[in-house]
Design a protein around this motif. Structure first.
Motif, PDB file in Angstrom:
ATOM      1  N   THR A 319       0.823  -1.227   0.000  1.00  0.00           N
ATOM      2  CA  THR A 319       0.000   0.000   0.000  1.00  0.00           C
ATOM      3  C   THR A 319       0.851   1.269   0.000  1.00  0.00           C
ATOM      4  O   THR A 319       0.436   2.302   0.528  1.00  0.00           O
ATOM      5  N   TYR A 320       2.057   1.206  -0.589  1.00  0.00           N
ATOM      6  CA  TYR A 320       2.892   2.409  -0.654  1.00  0.00           C
ATOM      7  C   TYR A 320       2.171   3.488  -1.462  1.00  0.00           C
ATOM      8  O   TYR A 320       1.608   3.233  -2.519  1.00  0.00           O
ATOM      9  N   GLY A 321       2.203   4.709  -0.951  1.00  0.00           N
ATOM     10  CA  GLY A 321       1.594   5.834  -1.639  1.00  0.00           C
ATOM     11  C   GLY A 321       0.108   5.981  -1.412  1.00  0.00           C
ATOM     12  O   GLY A 321      -0.489   6.966  -1.852  1.00  0.00           O
ATOM     13  N   VAL A 322      -0.533   5.024  -0.737  1.00  0.00           N
ATOM     14  CA  VAL A 322      -1.971   5.114  -0.468  1.00  0.00           C
ATOM     15  C   VAL A 322      -2.208   6.066   0.700  1.00  0.00           C
ATOM     16  O   VAL A 322      -1.531   5.996   1.725  1.00  0.00           O
ATOM     17  N   ARG A 323      -3.169   6.951   0.527  1.00  0.00           N
ATOM     18  CA  ARG A 323      -3.532   7.866   1.612  1.00  0.00           C
ATOM     19  C   ARG A 323      -4.596   7.207   2.491  1.00  0.00           C
ATOM     20  O   ARG A 323      -5.629   6.732   1.992  1.00  0.00           O
ATOM     21  N   PHE A 324      -4.346   7.171   3.808  1.00  0.00           N
ATOM     22  CA  PHE A 324      -5.289   6.638   4.788  1.00  0.00           C
ATOM     23  C   PHE A 324      -5.884   7.804   5.579  1.00  0.00           C
ATOM     24  O   PHE A 324      -5.147   8.623   6.148  1.00  0.00           O
ATOM     25  N   ASP A 325      -7.212   7.886   5.595  1.00  0.00           N
ATOM     26  CA  ASP A 325      -7.938   8.860   6.420  1.00  0.00           C
ATOM     27  C   ASP A 325      -8.874   8.095   7.337  1.00  0.00           C
ATOM     28  O   ASP A 325      -9.856   7.491   6.879  1.00  0.00           O
ATOM     29  N   ILE A 326      -8.573   8.096   8.631  1.00  0.00           N
ATOM     30  CA  ILE A 326      -9.353   7.351   9.624  1.00  0.00           C
ATOM     31  C   ILE A 326     -10.070   8.353  10.527  1.00  0.00           C
ATOM     32  O   ILE A 326      -9.432   9.136  11.249  1.00  0.00           O
ATOM     33  N   ASP A 327     -11.405   8.333  10.492  1.00  0.00           N
ATOM     34  CA  ASP A 327     -12.213   9.232  11.315  1.00  0.00           C
ATOM     35  C   ASP A 327     -12.774   8.451  12.499  1.00  0.00           C
ATOM     36  O   ASP A 327     -13.575   7.519  12.321  1.00  0.00           O
ATOM     37  N   LEU A 328     -12.354   8.851  13.704  1.00  0.00           N
ATOM     38  CA  LEU A 328     -12.832   8.229  14.936  1.00  0.00           C
ATOM     39  C   LEU A 328     -13.788   9.187  15.636  1.00  0.00           C
ATOM     40  O   LEU A 328     -13.463  10.368  15.843  1.00  0.00           O
ATOM     41  N   ASN A 329     -14.957   8.687  16.000  1.00  0.00           N
ATOM     42  CA  ASN A 329     -15.935   9.462  16.767  1.00  0.00           C
ATOM     43  C   ASN A 329     -15.968   8.859  18.167  1.00  0.00           C
ATOM     44  O   ASN A 329     -16.536   7.789  18.382  1.00  0.00           O
ATOM     45  N   LEU A 330     -15.338   9.535  19.125  1.00  0.00           N
ATOM     46  CA  LEU A 330     -15.081   8.957  20.443  1.00  0.00           C
ATOM     47  C   LEU A 330     -16.000   9.551  21.502  1.00  0.00           C
ATOM     48  O   LEU A 330     -16.250  10.763  21.527  1.00  0.00           O
ATOM     49  N   GLN A 331     -16.478   8.684  22.404  1.00  0.00           N
ATOM     50  CA  GLN A 331     -17.193   9.097  23.604  1.00  0.00           C
ATOM     51  C   GLN A 331     -16.308   8.769  24.805  1.00  0.00           C
ATOM     52  O   GLN A 331     -15.795   7.658  24.914  1.00  0.00           O
ATOM     53  N   GLY A 332     -16.133   9.739  25.658  1.00  0.00           N
ATOM     54  CA  GLY A 332     -15.278   9.531  26.822  1.00  0.00           C
ATOM     55  C   GLY A 332     -15.072  10.828  27.558  1.00  0.00           C
ATOM     56  O   GLY A 332     -15.663  11.866  27.217  1.00  0.00           O
ATOM     57  N   SER A 333     -14.215  10.785  28.560  1.00  0.00           N
ATOM     58  CA  SER A 333     -13.989  11.960  29.392  1.00  0.00           C
ATOM     59  C   SER A 333     -12.542  11.993  29.849  1.00  0.00           C
ATOM     60  O   SER A 333     -11.997  10.971  30.292  1.00  0.00           O
ATOM     61  N   GLY A 334     -11.895  13.149  29.692  1.00  0.00           N
ATOM     62  CA  GLY A 334     -10.546  13.319  30.204  1.00  0.00           C
ATOM     63  C   GLY A 334      -9.468  12.926  29.217  1.00  0.00           C
ATOM     64  O   GLY A 334      -9.718  12.707  28.032  1.00  0.00           O
ATOM     65  N   GLU A 378       7.348  -1.693  19.234  1.00  0.00           N
ATOM     66  CA  GLU A 378       7.158  -0.468  20.008  1.00  0.00           C
ATOM     67  C   GLU A 378       5.710   0.018  19.954  1.00  0.00           C
ATOM     68  O   GLU A 378       4.966  -0.290  19.029  1.00  0.00           O
ATOM     69  N   SER A 379       5.350   0.820  20.953  1.00  0.00           N
ATOM     70  CA  SER A 379       4.103   1.572  20.977  1.00  0.00           C
ATOM     71  C   SER A 379       4.456   3.015  21.295  1.00  0.00           C
ATOM     72  O   SER A 379       5.072   3.288  22.334  1.00  0.00           O
ATOM     73  N   LEU A 380       4.099   3.933  20.407  1.00  0.00           N
ATOM     74  CA  LEU A 380       4.430   5.346  20.571  1.00  0.00           C
ATOM     75  C   LEU A 380       3.158   6.182  20.638  1.00  0.00           C
ATOM     76  O   LEU A 380       2.227   5.976  19.849  1.00  0.00           O
ATOM     77  N   SER A 381       3.140   7.136  21.554  1.00  0.00           N
ATOM     78  CA  SER A 381       2.017   8.061  21.664  1.00  0.00           C
ATOM     79  C   SER A 381       2.137   9.132  20.579  1.00  0.00           C
ATOM     80  O   SER A 381       3.133   9.855  20.516  1.00  0.00           O
ATOM     81  N   LEU A 382       1.124   9.216  19.713  1.00  0.00           N
ATOM     82  CA  LEU A 382       1.107  10.229  18.659  1.00  0.00           C
ATOM     83  C   LEU A 382       0.600  11.566  19.173  1.00  0.00           C
ATOM     84  O   LEU A 382       1.064  12.629  18.741  1.00  0.00           O
ATOM     85  N   ALA A 383      -0.373  11.516  20.072  1.00  0.00           N
ATOM     86  CA  ALA A 383      -0.974  12.752  20.590  1.00  0.00           C
ATOM     87  C   ALA A 383      -1.781  12.421  21.834  1.00  0.00           C
ATOM     88  O   ALA A 383      -2.249  11.289  22.010  1.00  0.00           O
ATOM     89  N   GLN A 384      -1.939  13.439  22.697  1.00  0.00           N
ATOM     90  CA  GLN A 384      -2.839  13.301  23.839  1.00  0.00           C
ATOM     91  C   GLN A 384      -4.196  13.853  23.447  1.00  0.00           C
ATOM     92  O   GLN A 384      -4.301  14.951  22.888  1.00  0.00           O
ATOM     93  N   LEU A 385      -5.231  13.081  23.716  1.00  0.00           N
ATOM     94  CA  LEU A 385      -6.597  13.485  23.400  1.00  0.00           C
ATOM     95  C   LEU A 385      -7.307  13.900  24.682  1.00  0.00           C
ATOM     96  O   LEU A 385      -7.364  13.133  25.639  1.00  0.00           O
ATOM     97  N   ASN A 386      -7.834  15.099  24.700  1.00  0.00           N
ATOM     98  CA  ASN A 386      -8.594  15.603  25.855  1.00  0.00           C
ATOM     99  C   ASN A 386     -10.073  15.542  25.495  1.00  0.00           C
ATOM    100  O   ASN A 386     -10.600  16.410  24.795  1.00  0.00           O
ATOM    101  N   LEU A 387     -10.748  14.487  25.965  1.00  0.00           N
ATOM    102  CA  LEU A 387     -12.122  14.214  25.560  1.00  0.00           C
ATOM    103  C   LEU A 387     -13.118  14.903  26.478  1.00  0.00           C
ATOM    104  O   LEU A 387     -12.975  14.883  27.712  1.00  0.00           O
ATOM    105  N   ASN A 388     -14.126  15.493  25.857  1.00  0.00           N
ATOM    106  CA  ASN A 388     -15.195  16.157  26.601  1.00  0.00           C
ATOM    107  C   ASN A 388     -16.350  15.192  26.818  1.00  0.00           C
ATOM    108  O   ASN A 388     -16.803  14.523  25.871  1.00  0.00           O
ATOM    109  N   PRO A 389     -16.866  15.091  28.055  1.00  0.00           N
ATOM    110  CA  PRO A 389     -17.944  14.126  28.337  1.00  0.00           C
ATOM    111  C   PRO A 389     -19.261  14.544  27.715  1.00  0.00           C
ATOM    112  O   PRO A 389     -19.551  15.734  27.565  1.00  0.00           O
ATOM    113  N   GLY A 390     -20.059  13.545  27.328  1.00  0.00           N
ATOM    114  CA  GLY A 390     -21.417  13.794  26.873  1.00  0.00           C
ATOM    115  C   GLY A 390     -21.543  14.279  25.443  1.00  0.00           C
ATOM    116  O   GLY A 390     -22.671  14.506  24.984  1.00  0.00           O
ATOM    117  N   VAL A 391     -20.449  14.462  24.731  1.00  0.00           N
ATOM    118  CA  VAL A 391     -20.514  14.942  23.345  1.00  0.00           C
ATOM    119  C   VAL A 391     -19.569  14.102  22.489  1.00  0.00           C
ATOM    120  O   VAL A 391     -18.602  13.515  22.997  1.00  0.00           O
TER     121      VAL A 391
END
Length: 531
Positions: A319-334, A378-391
């Protein structure tokens, strides 16, 4: 509760086997995304070219193998409308073992030829893309590991990443024309680039045509004009280096994976997924999954080939050169961590660089562009997600998969405590391995030294070097045209102080043992060099 799921990682389910420690005791979900149907020319077989000749042609007819003179049917295909180009080759001449550092290396010239078989002119416009070689973007195997901000100017981590960045950002290289015309019944050279011995060249482009046309990629030795490149095509001789010609049956039976030489259907993969982190626990989804690494989901993110050379892989596994767009809709808090992982290598294989490329992470807080250097296991953190509750909390992860990466990754959203547990365990294991060489240097003086000839190139026994913890800096040795796998300097791992996620504390006793081993090795080196 999330804390209960996180604690499960301490005692993984005995019936579950995880290739990624972060996922132990937990399950992955399939993405079930889709590829588009844009045809893409993939010129990656043979990846290691040994001399001049045709690499791939989509014109009707046959070309002849340099190895045995066999007539091989071209990967026949006529493009019309939207299309893509992916080219990735290395020059490994037959005398490669005799090449010495500092010597001037021979070069091949790679050229992409556009063919108009019709009676009307065809106009081609380009939307985005770039062409890079090892002179412009040296590939340094262990350079820039971990997660770092990408910045305005991308990291120079090889031709594959350099072109993928341009595609990810939707930009066209200023050196490429945004529009060309192929006259009726004619052939033109769209671009050419130098391919140094032991070096790499890569191209990624996206365009559109007003009519039917075909393409070919050729390698020439010291061409003086575009006509010399076209002459290579007329000779109908394939470039040497096709090492899979005697393994066609194994390719057909999927016992081995060859490189891709053909036309794949799809240059984009999109997926959407909703997940409630508080109700369902941490999220794990496959990214660039394969038959071997799909993490129990049976979600195989591989697109098919419309046509291929007989020694090509059966589908577009890389899959060289293939663009991946992954949309996650997350419910959670903190706070949560967005994590990229790669499986531990099988058997006794040592860790390797599994991914080194550029990614975008878009959240309601804005867009982050990052460079990621990931080793297997390995497992690497790409970003910290600050999730808002109820939305809903939307997160989009985008990348153009770069050449010289190994597909089969895991994308996760987990509590920070879960990632910290895994990284602490890995740090302790690495420190224990680093301390292991302490015994041989202590035991060696007990044996009376035996007379032997000086061996300046073998100053110490073959014992594993400490691969992770910091060590004194060594001078950097640079070559005129870097080899694709040259290691210039040691770099921090995901558990080092310079990585994105702080490393958990390592016991002082283990560090002391490591320091003793390192001191003993230094003394041995000094003693041997003084002989």
């Amino acid at each position: 509760m999330v804390l209960g799921v996180a604690a499960a990682i301490v005692a993984p389910c005995p019936s579950a086997h995880a290739d990624v420690a972060l996922m132990a005791g937990q399950r992955a979900r399939p993405l079930n995304g889709i590829f588009n149907t844009v045809p893409v020319l993939h010129s990656n077989q043979p990846e290691e070219v040994e001399g001049p000749g045709i690499l791939i042609s989509t014109a009707p007819g046959v070309s002849y193998a340099a190895e045995n003179g066999m007539a091989l049917r071209n990967a026949e295909y006529t493009f019309n409308g939207e299309f893509g180009i992916h080219m990735h080759h290395k020059y490994f001449p037959t005398y490669r073992s005799q090449i010495r550092p500092g010597e001037r290396r021979t070069e091949l010239t790679l050229g992409l030829i556009l063919i108009n078989p019709g009676q009307r002119a065809v106009q081609i416009s380009f939307e985005r893309g770039a062409v890079r070689n090892s002179f412009e973007a040296p590939y340094l195997a262990n350079n820039l590991m971990g997660v770092k901000p990408l910045g305005v100017r991308p990291w120079n981590t090889g031709p594959g990443d350099a072109t993928a960045v341009q595609m990810l950002r939707g930009k066209l290289d200023q050196r490429l024309s945004d529009q060309v015309t192929i006259p009726p019944r004619s052939r033109i050279v769209l671009f050419h680039t130098q391919l140094p011995a032991l070096g790499i060249a890569n191209a990624l482009l996206r365009g559109r045509s007003t009519g039917p046309f075909q393409m070919a990629v050729v390698a020439a030795s010291e061409p003086r004009s575009d006509a010399d490149l076209v002459a290579v095509l007329d000779q109908r001789r394939l470039a040497p280096g096709r090492v899979y010609l005697n393994r066609i049956a194994e390719i057909q039976n999927r016992r081995i994976f060859s490189r891709v030489g053909g036309v794949a259907l799809g240059d984009s993969y999109e997926a959407q997924l909703k997940h409630d982190l508080r109700r369902d626990g941490p999220l794990h989804v496959p990214l660039t999954s394969t038959q071997r690494h799909h993490f129990g989901t049976r979600d195989i993110q591989v697109n098919q080939l419309a046509t291929r050379m007989i020694d090509s892989s059966l589908d577009n596994v890389g899959t060289y050169g293939v663009r991946f767009d992954i949309d996650l809709n997350l419910q959670g808090s903190g706070p949560y961590e967005l994590v990229l992982s790669h499986p531990v290598p099988g058997g006794n294989s040592p860790p390797f660089t599994a991914f080194r490329g550029s990614m975008q992470v878009r959240t309601p807080e804005g867009l982050q562009e990052i460079h990621v250097g990931l080793r297997s296991g390995e497992s690497l953190s790409l970003a910290q997600l600050n999730l808002n509750p109820g939305v809903p909390n939307p997160v989009r992860v985008s990348l153009v998969y770069p050449a010289d990466a190994t597909p089969g990754h895991l994308l996760s959203v987990v509590p920070a405590s879960q990632l910290a547990r895994v990284q602490q365990s890995q740090a302790l294991q690495a420190a224990a391995r680093a301390a292991a060489p302490a015994t041989p240097p202590v035991a060696r003086p007990a044996t009376a030294p035996q007379p032997r000839a000086p061996q300046p190139r073998a100053p110490q026994p073959r014992s594993p070097q400490p691969p992770v913890l910091p060590r004194p800096a060594a001078p950097v040795v640079r070559e005129p045209s870097p080899r694709p796998t040259t290691v210039l300097r040691a770099t921090p791992s995901a558990t080092s102080p310079n990585s994105r996620t702080p490393s958990p504390a390592v016991s002082q006793s283990l560090l002391d043992r490591y320091q003793e081993a390192l001191d003993a090795q230094r003394k041995m080196m000094r003693d041997l060099m003084q002989r």
